[in-house]
Design a protein around this motif. Structure first.
Motif, short mmCIF file in Angstrom:
data_model
loop_
_atom_site.label_atom_id
_atom_site.label_comp_id
_atom_site.label_asym_id
_atom_site.label_seq_id
_atom_site.Cartn_x
_atom_site.Cartn_y
_atom_site.Cartn_z
N PRO A 126 -5.57 8.57 5.41
CA PRO A 126 -5.39 7.11 5.29
C PRO A 126 -6.18 6.54 4.10
CG PRO A 126 -6.72 7.65 7.22
CD PRO A 126 -6.18 8.94 6.69
N CYS A 127 -7.35 7.12 3.84
CA CYS A 127 -8.16 6.69 2.68
C CYS A 127 -7.35 6.89 1.40
CB CYS A 127 -9.45 7.51 2.67
SG CYS A 127 -10.33 7.50 1.12
N VAL B 113 -4.14 6.96 1.09
CA VAL B 113 -2.95 6.08 1.02
C VAL B 113 -3.35 4.73 0.41
CG1 VAL B 113 -1.24 4.82 2.41
CG2 VAL B 113 -1.75 7.21 2.92
N HIS C 162 -3.39 0.99 -4.14
CA HIS C 162 -4.19 0.11 -5.02
C HIS C 162 -3.92 0.50 -6.47
CE1 HIS C 162 -6.45 -2.05 -2.02
NE2 HIS C 162 -6.95 -0.95 -1.49
N MET D 21 5.30 -0.09 -0.71
CA MET D 21 4.26 0.30 0.25
C MET D 21 4.65 -0.14 1.66
SD MET D 21 0.24 -0.70 0.33
CE MET D 21 -0.82 -0.12 1.65
N ILE E 167 4.96 2.47 4.66
CA ILE E 167 4.07 2.38 5.83
C ILE E 167 4.91 2.16 7.09
CG2 ILE E 167 2.23 1.00 6.91
CD1 ILE E 167 1.17 2.64 4.56
N CYS F 139 -1.27 1.33 13.11
CA CYS F 139 -1.68 0.88 11.78
C CYS F 139 -0.45 0.27 11.09
CB CYS F 139 -2.15 2.04 10.90
SG CYS F 139 -3.51 3.00 11.56
N PHE G 125 -0.06 -3.49 9.72
CA PHE G 125 0.17 -3.78 8.30
C PHE G 125 1.46 -4.58 8.14
CE2 PHE G 125 1.62 -2.83 3.98
CZ PHE G 125 0.47 -3.17 3.27
N ARG H 268 -12.13 -5.59 10.37
CA ARG H 268 -11.73 -5.36 11.76
C ARG H 268 -12.25 -4.02 12.28
NH1 ARG H 268 -6.90 -3.32 13.38
NH2 ARG H 268 -5.99 -3.67 11.34
N LEU H 269 -12.31 -3.03 11.37
CA LEU H 269 -12.66 -1.68 11.83
C LEU H 269 -14.15 -1.36 11.72
CD1 LEU H 269 -9.71 0.38 10.34
CD2 LEU H 269 -9.97 -0.54 12.64
N PHE I 107 -19.79 6.79 6.16
CA PHE I 107 -19.08 5.90 5.22
C PHE I 107 -18.73 4.60 5.94
CE2 PHE I 107 -18.48 10.18 3.75
CZ PHE I 107 -18.60 10.09 2.38
N LYS J 264 -17.73 0.93 7.03
CA LYS J 264 -16.76 0.00 6.44
C LYS J 264 -17.51 -1.23 5.93
CE LYS J 264 -12.83 1.77 8.35
NZ LYS J 264 -12.65 3.10 7.85
N TYR K 179 -11.55 0.04 -12.17
CA TYR K 179 -11.80 1.06 -11.14
C TYR K 179 -10.57 1.94 -10.93
CZ TYR K 179 -13.53 3.02 -6.74
OH TYR K 179 -13.95 3.87 -5.76
N PHE K 180 -9.40 1.33 -10.94
CA PHE K 180 -8.17 2.09 -10.68
C PHE K 180 -7.40 2.41 -11.97
CE2 PHE K 180 -8.88 0.06 -6.50
CZ PHE K 180 -8.86 1.18 -5.70
P1 FAD Z 1 -10.59 3.18 3.55
O1 FAD Z 1 -10.55 1.86 4.20
O2 FAD Z 1 -9.49 4.11 3.83
O3 FAD Z 1 -10.68 2.96 1.99
C1 FAD Z 1 -10.50 4.02 1.06
C2 FAD Z 1 -11.24 3.69 -0.20
O4 FAD Z 1 -10.65 2.54 -0.81
C3 FAD Z 1 -12.69 3.30 0.00
O5 FAD Z 1 -13.49 4.45 0.03
C4 FAD Z 1 -12.97 2.43 -1.17
O6 FAD Z 1 -13.27 3.22 -2.30
C5 FAD Z 1 -11.66 1.74 -1.42
N1 FAD Z 1 -11.57 0.40 -0.84
C6 FAD Z 1 -12.09 -0.04 0.32
N2 FAD Z 1 -11.75 -1.31 0.51
C7 FAD Z 1 -11.00 -1.68 -0.53
C8 FAD Z 1 -10.36 -2.88 -0.90
N3 FAD Z 1 -10.45 -3.97 -0.16
N4 FAD Z 1 -9.65 -2.91 -2.04
C9 FAD Z 1 -9.58 -1.81 -2.84
N5 FAD Z 1 -10.16 -0.65 -2.54
C10 FAD Z 1 -10.87 -0.58 -1.40
N6 FAD Z 1 -7.11 2.37 10.98
C11 FAD Z 1 -7.28 1.83 12.22
O7 FAD Z 1 -8.09 2.33 12.99
N7 FAD Z 1 -6.59 0.70 12.58
C12 FAD Z 1 -5.68 0.11 11.74
O8 FAD Z 1 -5.05 -0.89 12.10
C13 FAD Z 1 -5.45 0.69 10.49
N8 FAD Z 1 -4.52 0.18 9.64
C14 FAD Z 1 -4.27 0.81 8.45
C15 FAD Z 1 -3.25 0.33 7.62
C16 FAD Z 1 -2.94 1.00 6.44
C17 FAD Z 1 -1.82 0.50 5.57
C18 FAD Z 1 -3.68 2.16 6.07
C19 FAD Z 1 -3.33 2.90 4.79
C20 FAD Z 1 -4.70 2.62 6.88
C21 FAD Z 1 -5.00 1.96 8.07
N9 FAD Z 1 -6.02 2.41 8.91
C22 FAD Z 1 -6.21 1.83 10.13
C23 FAD Z 1 -6.95 3.44 8.44
C24 FAD Z 1 -8.23 2.77 7.88
O9 FAD Z 1 -7.93 1.59 7.14
C25 FAD Z 1 -8.97 3.70 6.93
O10 FAD Z 1 -8.10 4.15 5.94
C26 FAD Z 1 -9.58 4.89 7.61
O11 FAD Z 1 -10.41 4.46 8.68
C27 FAD Z 1 -10.46 5.68 6.61
O12 FAD Z 1 -11.48 4.82 6.13
P2 FAD Z 1 -12.33 5.06 4.84
O13 FAD Z 1 -13.76 4.94 5.17
O14 FAD Z 1 -11.93 6.32 4.18
O15 FAD Z 1 -11.97 3.85 3.86
#
Ligand code: FAD
Length: 515
Positions: free
Chosen positions: A376-377, A379, A384, A408, A412, A421, A425, A456-457, A467, A469, A503-504
């Motif tokens: 999911p990270c 994706v 982005h 997207m 999704i 998720c 979304f 929310r998470l 890591f 949130k 960044y991207f």
């Molecule tokens: P992630 O949130 O996956 O972020 C990945 C990386 O993106 C971060 O390490 C950071 O470098 C960067 N980043 C963080 N925030 C931002 C931002 N605002 N803008 C740009 N870059 C950013 N999980 C659930 O439990 N419930 C849900 O409802 C849910 N919905 C989801 C919906 C979608 C479309 C996706 C793709 C994932 C969803 N997930 C959900 C999974 C959750 O959002 C995280 O992806 C997962 O928990 C892994 O988190 P992570 O710490 O790797 O950071």
């Protein structure tokens, strides 16, 4: 590599299935099975795991008739099994009748990650009752007994006790008590409906005990409920527990192995994560859809189109994406078999310079355990990046600001296998995506929605403790993105946009760990 238990462990009553065991366990088994298909990276599956474990302990006595299991569909060859059982959203619970035949796909249990133990238990009973021919031999009759049937019970039975649970038709207590006592000899439990007025019982539920010497008494319990009945009945003199040898024992989750840690820079994007995302989405997520048609087919085409246009990939990867796009463009039928895409993916793998990894290799999306972060990270990172690339693009006319976001949204909705998720979304997209009127705003829309999800998470079971949130980018990554206004945090949108663009940007993507 060290075996890591992520969602289920040896102390749980859940049987952990895998690619090698699933068919031999489910097919032609003398007991029914109920299986949770999950993905270890899916947050809702993590939230649901304690419920599934509680359910397993709650119905552990039912085991000779029904076994409860789980399989991690994100892991290795298990993916093939989950595709075989036609599961593409997680968690999905499926019921397999006793003596299921080879090729059986099971019945989806009408449950989701917000179901509780009571709902699930009742759904299982409904499914057990749906057995028509091959009733599991260890499962006692669950249908209500009639007054006529009861009148000759002791003439034909050598049992010591007959227990009658009088109840309304909608009540499950009688059937639950029947199942709870199925491992005991000398006792038969039957439910009797309140419509059997001839028996003169007027309190529902209530439980009566009959002995062969015709003594007949009401079971006195503190509360007229399942556990009270069961506890009282198990104390009866002369009751014997049958020797039950489980055919399978709960197994530890062997199939998640810790990978070697890859050092990385937390403030950079890695191509290895992006390529792994493409691998997982094209091979695993799209791969669980045997036939793709209608809206999902359009969504897949839109996804591949934006990848071809905006993904800043290595030449081999771009070649692969272009081949997929041509294959999709040349496809006129309303239905596409996934195997057609698989052929394109397989051809590219056979080239010496394989386009995509043959397994995911997470770097900046690594989690501290295999069930954290990962797909999911990647994706989020991928989309982005695509919004930023579209905003930078030199296409004329300028791209539609909604092009990447709609791609997207479609991906999704139809392919992202964390079902909840995707629903969440889709809710955000339906609410405000159409208001995005410029390319910079499409970058900012996705950034702001991702932050809503982060907020929310935060503190959720799915959060990797290593890591946490945060509202992103945090001040150490982008100090100028933050300000304070009237004592409240204030985002500086211009700076955020500039930050995201850098960044991207392709120049900043690190190419380490690509093999
Ligand atoms: P992630 O949130 O996956 O972020 C990945 C990386 O993106 C971060 O390490 C950071 O470098 C960067 N980043 C963080 N925030 C931002 C931002 N605002 N803008 C740009 N870059 C950013 N999980 C659930 O439990 N419930 C849900 O409802 C849910 N919905 C989801 C919906 C979608 C479309 C996706 C793709 C994932 C969803 N997930 C959900 C999974 C959750 O959002 C995280 O992806 C997962 O928990 C892994 O988190 P992570 O710490 O790797 O950071």
């Amino acid at each position: 590599p060290v075996a890591e238990a992520c969602l289920y462990s040896q102390t749980d009553q859940v049987v952990v299935l895998n690619y090698d065991s699933i068919n031999s366990q489910l097919i032609n088994s003398s007991n029914a099975w109920v299986v949770e298909f999950y993905a270890s990276w899916c947050g809702y599956c993590k939230q649901f795991a304690p419920v599934w474990k509680d359910l397993a302990s709650n119905i552990t006595e039912w085991k000779p008739a029904i076994n409860l299991a789980a399989i991690d569909c994100a892991y290795g060859r298990n993916r093939i099994s989950c595709a075989h059982f036609e599961v593409s959203k997680y968690p999905t619970m499926k019921f397999f009748q006793a003596y299921s035949e080879n090729g059986s796909k099971g019945e989806v249990l009408n449950a989701n990650s917000s179901s509780n133990v009571t709902n699930l238990r009742q759904l299982i009973i409904d499914q057990l009752e749906s057995h028509v021919e091959a009733w599991p031999p260890a499962c006692p009759p669950l249908k209500p007994a009639s007054a006529a049937e009861l009148s000759y019970f002791f003439k034909t039975s050598s049992n010591k006790y007959l227990v009658l649970v009088f109840e309304e038709a909608s009540s499950y207590v009688g059937r639950e008590v029947t199942m709870d006592l199925l491992q005991y000899e000398n006792i038969v439990v039957r439910r009797v409906l309140n419509s059997e007025e001839a028996l003169g019982v007027t309190h529902f539920p209530s439980c009566y005990l009959h002995s062969p010497n015709r003594t007949f008494c009401r079971l006195i319990v503190h509360v007229e409920a399942r556990t009270f009945y069961v506890d009282a009945l198990r104390m009866l003199p002369g009751l014997e527990r049958r020797a039950y040898e489980p055919s399978v024992s709960p197994a530890p989750e062997k199939n998640t192995t810790a990978e070697e840690w890859r050092e990385f820079n937390r403030s950079r994007v890695y191509m290895a994560d992006l390529e792994s995302s493409l691998y997982y989405s094209l091979r695993v997520e799209v791969g669980t859809h045997i036939t793709i048609s209608g809206e999902p087919l359009s969504a897949l085409k839109a996804y591949i189109t934006v990848l071809v246009k905006y993904f800043p990939g290595r030449p081999v990867v771009m070649k692969l994406l272009q081949s997929l796009e041509s294959r999709l463009k040349s496809h006129d039928d309303p239905e596409l078999q996934y195997t057609a895409l698989e052929t394109v993916l397989d051809n590219e793998v056979q080239t010496p310079d394989a386009a995509l990894p043959d397994v995911e290799r997470w770097v900046s999306c690594q989690g501290s355990k295999p069930c954290f972060r990962g797909y999911p990270c990647s994706v989020w990172t991928l989309f982005h990046l695509l919004t930023v690339q579209a905003a930078h693009s030199t296409y004329t006319p300028a791209p539609d600001p909604l092009e990447v976001l709609q791609a997207m949204r479609g991906y999704i909705k139809h392919f992202f296998s964390c079902g909840n998720c995707a629903k969440h979304f889709e809710g955000m997209a339906a609410e405000s995506m159409s208001q995005v009127d410029s390319l910079p705003n499409s970058v900012l829309w996705l950034w702001s929605k991702h932050n809503i999800v982060n907020e929310r998470l935060a503190g959720d079971r799915s959060e990797d403790p290593k890591f946490p949130k945060v509202l992103w980018p945090p001040p150490d990554l982008c100090p100028q993105c933050h300000d304070e206004l009237k004592g409240k945090h204030d985002w500086k949108m211009d700076h955020i946009l500039e930050f995201l663009k850098v960044y991207f940007s392709p120049d900043c993507i690190l190419q380490d760990y690509l093999e």
